[in-house]
Design an enzyme around this catalytic site. Structure first.
Site: not given
Ligand code: UFG
Length: 347
Positions: A151, A126, A155
């Site tokens: 979150y 992302s 990544k």
């Protein structure tokens, strides 16, 4: 036929990618725990492509279950690993769930690949790894910035795990890694397949802009809150690089083809966006124009953790993957609306 394991293949980006792969002649096996999706997506994929992909309901964060999956499908040539929790808000309140699920699943998938000799993986990363970049558009060479939520951190950590695994493989094979790891750093995927049979299906109240817009237009939500109009941007709202989910899906097919060539070895990362910024009001205006629906919205205060602006330099994906986004903002908002209408008809 080239057989690919798509983890998270019934999810939003996963299902569109499965359609694109099947249309290119790949044989797809989906592994998903249906945490954020449902088995009905398989029928929809079959409705679009005429092919119902093999499906395994499995929790990839469970080592034994994941290894059994790989033993059963030992002939896979590549993995596209989407499966992950993805809510920014939820990750703040449940950090351990996010680290456990997103990182354990990646590690067991890598172990499974090792066990069956599978050498290629595409990983869903992302633009969140860039934080708020100092220079725009952001290039893949920009350094990581501290994540604003667990979150986002999963990544970045996943990218680093993959880098370490490639480094170890390179050491084992005299400087040229046999393992090929390709990261796609997504910007903001929105929209839905032109058939309106698959699309984004958030659980509960949507956090993201596009599903909130379509649900408000459909009367499910009363009013859209625009989070902030005092940013240093042309209309004062935050700017993002929105990309049609079908263009994003196509990028995975290009990535698969690129990985199969001898040009690629080791680890590499690619921005996948349209390469141009839009404000929240641009998205609203496009949606109103394409749907013919007047959207109730109000300007509110900023949302905690939002960055001001980000869009990607996508030259590397254009050049090396031979991929380019083809669909514009109007096509994105119209397809999202058609999908919402399809959901209303089904309800
Ligand atoms: N927004 C609103 N109202 C809403 C929802 C969103 O005004 O109800 C605005 C946000 O403030 C932001 C823009 O719409 O300016 C886009 O917000 P999204 O929530 O759709 O997307 P984000 O850019 O915040 O999040 C995306 C991905 C995340 C990723 C993050 C990295 O969805 O997975 O980018 O910055 F972590």
């Amino acid at each position: 036929m080239k057989k690919v394991l798509v983890t998270g293949g019934t999810g939003y980006i996963g299902s569109h990618t499965v359609v694109a792969l099947i249309e290119k002649g790949y044989q797809v096996v989906i592994a998903d725990n249906l945490y954020n999706s449902n088995e009905g997506v398989l029928n929809a994929i079959a409705g679009i492509t005429g092919v119902r992909p093999a499906f395994e309901q499995v929790d990839l964060a469970d080592e034994a279950a994941c290894m059994a999956l790989f033993r059963k499908h030992a002939d896979i040539e590549a993995v596209i690993h989407f499966a992950a929790y993805k809510s920014v808000n939820e990750s703040v309140s449940k950090p351990l769930d996010y680290y456990r699920n997103n990182l354990n699943s990646l590690m067991w998938v890598l172990r499974g690949m090792e066990a069956v000799g599978c050498k290629r993986i595409v990983f869903s990363s992302s633009c969140t790894v860039y934080g708020q970049p100092d220079v725009l558009p952001v290039k893949e060479t920009m350094p990581y910035q501290e994540a604003t939520c667990p979150y986002g951190n999963t990544k970045r950590i996943a990218e680093e795990i993959l880098k370490d695994v490639v480094r170890a493989d390179r050491d084992k094979h005299e400087g040229r890694s046999e393992l090929k790891v390709l990261l796609l750093r997504y910007f903001n995927p929105i929209g839905a397949h032109e058939s309106a049979l698959i699309g984004e299906l958030p659980n509960g109240v949507p956090n993201n802009l596009m599903p909130f817009i379509t649900q408000t237009a459909a009367g499910i939500r009363e009013c859209l809150s625009v989070f902030g109009s005092d940013y240093d941007t042309p209309d004062g709202t935050p700017q993002r690089d929105y990309i049609h989910v079908c263009d994003l899906a196509d990028a995975h097919v290009c990535a698969m083809e690129y990985m199969a060539s001898d040009d690629f070895s080791g680890w590499d990362a690619f921005n996948v966006g349209c390469g141009r910024p839009y404000g929240v009001l641009d998205v609203i205006r496009s949606f109103e124009k394409m749907s013919g629906v007047k959207l109730p919205y109000k300007i509110c205060g900023r949302r905690a953790g939002d960055i001001e602006k980000i869009w990607g330099d996508v030259e590397k994906a254009n050049r090396k993957l031979g991929w380019r986004a083809k669909r514009g903002l109007d096509e994105m908002t119209l397809s999202a609306w058609r999908w919402q209408q399809h959901l209303q008809e089904k309800a």
